[in-house]
Design a protein around this motif. Sequence first.
Motif, PDB file in Angstrom:
ATOM      1  N   ALA A   9       1.110  -0.895   0.098  1.00 32.18           N
ATOM      2  CA  ALA A   9       0.094  -0.056  -0.110  1.00 32.18           C
ATOM      3  C   ALA A   9       1.098   1.130  -0.082  1.00 32.18           C
ATOM      4  O   ALA A   9       1.835   0.816   0.359  1.00 32.18           O
ATOM      5  N   THR A  10       0.434   2.434   0.101  1.00 27.73           N
ATOM      6  CA  THR A  10       1.061   3.558  -0.643  1.00 27.73           C
ATOM      7  C   THR A  10      -0.078   4.774  -0.567  1.00 27.73           C
ATOM      8  O   THR A  10      -1.213   4.213   0.325  1.00 27.73           O
ATOM      9  N   PHE A  11       0.472   6.266  -0.199  1.00 28.90           N
ATOM     10  CA  PHE A  11      -0.482   6.956   0.134  1.00 28.90           C
ATOM     11  C   PHE A  11      -0.532   8.025  -1.077  1.00 28.90           C
ATOM     12  O   PHE A  11       0.348   8.129  -1.860  1.00 28.90           O
ATOM     13  N   TYR A  12      -1.673   8.972  -1.205  1.00 30.87           N
ATOM     14  CA  TYR A  12      -1.581   9.801  -1.972  1.00 30.87           C
ATOM     15  C   TYR A  12      -1.800  11.080  -1.045  1.00 30.87           C
ATOM     16  O   TYR A  12      -2.460  10.947   0.461  1.00 30.87           O
ATOM     17  N   SER A  13      -1.954  12.832  -1.261  1.00 37.30           N
ATOM     18  CA  SER A  13      -1.688  14.318  -0.886  1.00 37.30           C
ATOM     19  C   SER A  13      -2.745  14.527  -0.999  1.00 37.30           C
ATOM     20  O   SER A  13      -3.205  14.159  -2.482  1.00 37.30           O
ATOM     21  N   TYR A  17       3.280   7.336  12.071  1.00 37.93           N
ATOM     22  CA  TYR A  17       3.005   7.224  10.916  1.00 37.93           C
ATOM     23  C   TYR A  17       3.813   8.332  10.001  1.00 37.93           C
ATOM     24  O   TYR A  17       3.809   8.077   8.966  1.00 37.93           O
ATOM     25  N   GLU A  18       4.524   8.989  10.731  1.00 41.04           N
ATOM     26  CA  GLU A  18       5.542  10.023   9.934  1.00 41.04           C
ATOM     27  C   GLU A  18       6.510   9.425   9.041  1.00 41.04           C
ATOM     28  O   GLU A  18       7.435   9.209   8.259  1.00 41.04           O
ATOM     29  N   GLU A  19       7.086   7.941  10.302  1.00 41.18           N
ATOM     30  CA  GLU A  19       8.083   7.358   9.242  1.00 41.18           C
ATOM     31  C   GLU A  19       8.135   6.514   8.700  1.00 41.18           C
ATOM     32  O   GLU A  19       8.570   6.372   7.485  1.00 41.18           O
ATOM     33  N   LEU A  20       6.362   6.292   8.705  1.00 43.22           N
ATOM     34  CA  LEU A  20       5.885   5.483   7.264  1.00 43.22           C
ATOM     35  C   LEU A  20       5.612   6.089   6.327  1.00 43.22           C
ATOM     36  O   LEU A  20       5.795   5.729   5.383  1.00 43.22           O
ATOM     37  N   LYS A  21       5.626   7.374   5.864  1.00 39.56           N
ATOM     38  CA  LYS A  21       5.634   8.391   5.079  1.00 39.56           C
ATOM     39  C   LYS A  21       6.586   8.439   4.109  1.00 39.56           C
ATOM     40  O   LYS A  21       6.954   8.162   2.936  1.00 39.56           O
ATOM     41  N   LYS A  22       7.946   8.228   5.227  1.00 36.97           N
ATOM     42  CA  LYS A  22       8.999   8.167   4.289  1.00 36.97           C
ATOM     43  C   LYS A  22       9.666   6.981   3.396  1.00 36.97           C
ATOM     44  O   LYS A  22      10.027   6.999   2.581  1.00 36.97           O
ATOM     45  N   TYR A  23       8.485   5.586   3.923  1.00 38.32           N
ATOM     46  CA  TYR A  23       8.496   3.934   2.911  1.00 38.32           C
ATOM     47  C   TYR A  23       7.971   5.164   1.632  1.00 38.32           C
ATOM     48  O   TYR A  23       9.056   4.003   0.821  1.00 38.32           O
ATOM     49  N   GLY A  24       6.912   5.692   1.895  1.00 34.87           N
ATOM     50  CA  GLY A  24       6.883   5.909   0.385  1.00 34.87           C
ATOM     51  C   GLY A  24       5.522   4.470   0.586  1.00 34.87           C
ATOM     52  O   GLY A  24       3.952   3.797   0.149  1.00 34.87           O
ATOM     53  N   THR A  25       5.867   3.279   0.083  1.00 36.97           N
ATOM     54  CA  THR A  25       5.278   1.731  -0.241  1.00 36.97           C
ATOM     55  C   THR A  25       5.301   0.591   1.382  1.00 36.97           C
ATOM     56  O   THR A  25       6.703   0.768   1.196  1.00 36.97           O
ATOM     57  N   VAL A  26       4.783   0.535   1.446  1.00 34.31           N
ATOM     58  CA  VAL A  26       5.033  -0.363   2.614  1.00 34.31           C
ATOM     59  C   VAL A  26       4.425  -1.802   2.964  1.00 34.31           C
ATOM     60  O   VAL A  26       3.123  -1.431   1.856  1.00 34.31           O
ATOM     61  N   ASP A  27       4.799  -3.036   3.116  1.00 33.99           N
ATOM     62  CA  ASP A  27       3.983  -4.274   2.777  1.00 33.99           C
ATOM     63  C   ASP A  27       2.862  -4.313   3.724  1.00 33.99           C
ATOM     64  O   ASP A  27       2.624  -3.627   4.684  1.00 33.99           O
ATOM     65  N   THR A  62     -13.168   3.982  -2.944  1.00 33.74           N
ATOM     66  CA  THR A  62     -13.799   4.357  -3.739  1.00 33.74           C
ATOM     67  C   THR A  62     -13.290   5.666  -4.908  1.00 33.74           C
ATOM     68  O   THR A  62     -13.253   6.200  -5.162  1.00 33.74           O
ATOM     69  N   ASP A  63     -12.547   4.265  -5.377  1.00 36.39           N
ATOM     70  CA  ASP A  63     -11.429   4.672  -6.331  1.00 36.39           C
ATOM     71  C   ASP A  63     -10.600   3.996  -6.857  1.00 36.39           C
ATOM     72  O   ASP A  63     -10.932   3.015  -6.477  1.00 36.39           O
ATOM     73  N   GLN A  64     -10.361   3.801  -8.096  1.00 32.53           N
ATOM     74  CA  GLN A  64      -8.916   3.061  -8.766  1.00 32.53           C
ATOM     75  C   GLN A  64      -8.178   3.670  -9.156  1.00 32.53           C
ATOM     76  O   GLN A  64      -8.062   4.740  -9.140  1.00 32.53           O
ATOM     77  N   GLY A  65      -6.882   2.941  -8.341  1.00 32.31           N
ATOM     78  CA  GLY A  65      -5.311   3.762  -8.447  1.00 32.31           C
ATOM     79  C   GLY A  65      -4.433   2.439  -8.954  1.00 32.31           C
ATOM     80  O   GLY A  65      -4.591   1.337  -7.654  1.00 32.31           O
ATOM     81  N   TYR A  66      -3.448   2.872  -9.181  1.00 32.37           N
ATOM     82  CA  TYR A  66      -1.724   1.908  -9.558  1.00 32.37           C
ATOM     83  C   TYR A  66      -1.381   2.595  -8.527  1.00 32.37           C
ATOM     84  O   TYR A  66      -0.697   3.612  -8.804  1.00 32.37           O
ATOM     85  N   GLY A  67      -0.228   1.638  -7.893  1.00 32.47           N
ATOM     86  CA  GLY A  67       1.490   2.357  -8.204  1.00 32.47           C
ATOM     87  C   GLY A  67       2.164   1.696  -7.040  1.00 32.47           C
ATOM     88  O   GLY A  67       1.907   0.803  -5.989  1.00 32.47           O
ATOM     89  N   ASP A  68       3.478   1.087  -7.999  1.00 37.03           N
ATOM     90  CA  ASP A  68       4.464   0.602  -7.331  1.00 37.03           C
ATOM     91  C   ASP A  68       4.356  -1.021  -6.740  1.00 37.03           C
ATOM     92  O   ASP A  68       4.130  -0.990  -5.647  1.00 37.03           O
ATOM     93  N   ASN A  69       3.453  -1.949  -8.018  1.00 42.38           N
ATOM     94  CA  ASN A  69       2.630  -3.231  -7.354  1.00 42.38           C
ATOM     95  C   ASN A  69       1.708  -3.069  -6.013  1.00 42.38           C
ATOM     96  O   ASN A  69       1.628  -4.131  -4.899  1.00 42.38           O
ATOM     97  N   THR A  70       0.659  -1.560  -5.819  1.00 45.88           N
ATOM     98  CA  THR A  70      -0.280  -2.002  -4.610  1.00 45.88           C
ATOM     99  C   THR A  70      -1.636  -2.356  -4.984  1.00 45.88           C
ATOM    100  O   THR A  70      -1.781  -2.205  -5.930  1.00 45.88           O
ATOM    101  N   ASP A  71      -2.092  -2.953  -4.080  1.00 51.10           N
ATOM    102  CA  ASP A  71      -3.621  -3.227  -3.708  1.00 51.10           C
ATOM    103  C   ASP A  71      -4.378  -1.818  -3.456  1.00 51.10           C
ATOM    104  O   ASP A  71      -5.537  -1.321  -3.911  1.00 51.10           O
ATOM    105  N   PHE A  72      -3.831  -0.784  -2.466  1.00 49.99           N
ATOM    106  CA  PHE A  72      -3.935   0.050  -2.257  1.00 49.99           C
ATOM    107  C   PHE A  72      -3.386   1.567  -1.955  1.00 49.99           C
ATOM    108  O   PHE A  72      -2.038   1.510  -2.179  1.00 49.99           O
ATOM    109  N   ILE A  73      -4.126   2.971  -2.017  1.00 54.04           N
ATOM    110  CA  ILE A  73      -3.403   3.997  -2.457  1.00 54.04           C
ATOM    111  C   ILE A  73      -4.648   4.976  -1.805  1.00 54.04           C
ATOM    112  O   ILE A  73      -5.280   4.986  -1.660  1.00 54.04           O
ATOM    113  N   MET A  74      -3.896   5.076  -0.545  1.00 61.33           N
ATOM    114  CA  MET A  74      -4.607   5.296   0.756  1.00 61.33           C
ATOM    115  C   MET A  74      -4.317   6.798   0.731  1.00 61.33           C
ATOM    116  O   MET A  74      -3.983   7.254   0.568  1.00 61.33           O
TER     117      MET A  74
END
Length: 248
Positions: free
Chosen positions: A33-37, A129-139, A102-114
């Motif tokens: 999973a990754t995230f958007y801003s 949370y701030e540390e996780l953001k540095k990973y960008g994408t997490v298992d 709520t949307d469709q999205g793809y990124g770095d072999n992810t199932d979720f863009i949160m």
Amino acid sequence: MELSFKHQLGLFCVILLFPAMCHCQEYYTKSRATFYSTSDGYGTPTGACGFGEYGRKMNWYDGRVAGVSGLWRNGVGCGTCYQVKCLIENLCDENGAYLVATDQGYGDNTDFIMSPRAFLKLGRDQSAYEELKKYGTVDIEYKRVPCTYTGNVLFYIKETSSNPGYFALVILNVNGINDVTDVEIWQAGEWKALNRNYGAVFDFPNPPSGDIRLRFRVSGMSDWVDPKIVIPSNWKPGNTYVTEVQLK
């Protein structure tokens, strides 16, 4: 009739396996999973599901939403709910995030863009949370869970509608593990199917000029769901109508 030892052993194995077969939702699937801003941490009002402004917060989920890839399922997966947990032991909360697709999205072999609010829940605290953001994408590991929206099923008339020339709607607040698969409208003495235009949006050209009567079907139920209301003839784009149905 007395069973042989061989048959008794076979029956015992079936009894042991039966609970596992019936509770497959208890098992998690590994993914990433990754995230958007966004400026406020909520979801985006645009997206492939067609939820519009409603999709930013999705009822009591308070902005814990995500774009999904394969789970989108040509729009059938819109509005479905998941528990997502990240797998970095010293950073990740044991319960993770409960969120809505709520949307469709793809990124770095992810199932979720949160959304930021959903990704925040993956961490044990703000610092994590701030540390996780540095990973960008997490298992992660995830499973589908019943939705727990507040209130009854809603009919939301899309802004693209134009009374009486064109009718498009989204069905919201579908609780439980239920997918909206079909929607029909009563016209000229018979039920006629609405078309899934995209995502969760169903439409019908040239709808009846009077009140609109609908019914819909969800996965796992053989019978059509009767909303027990009609949409009045003076309906307008952007209106929301509360049905008398609450799914579980």
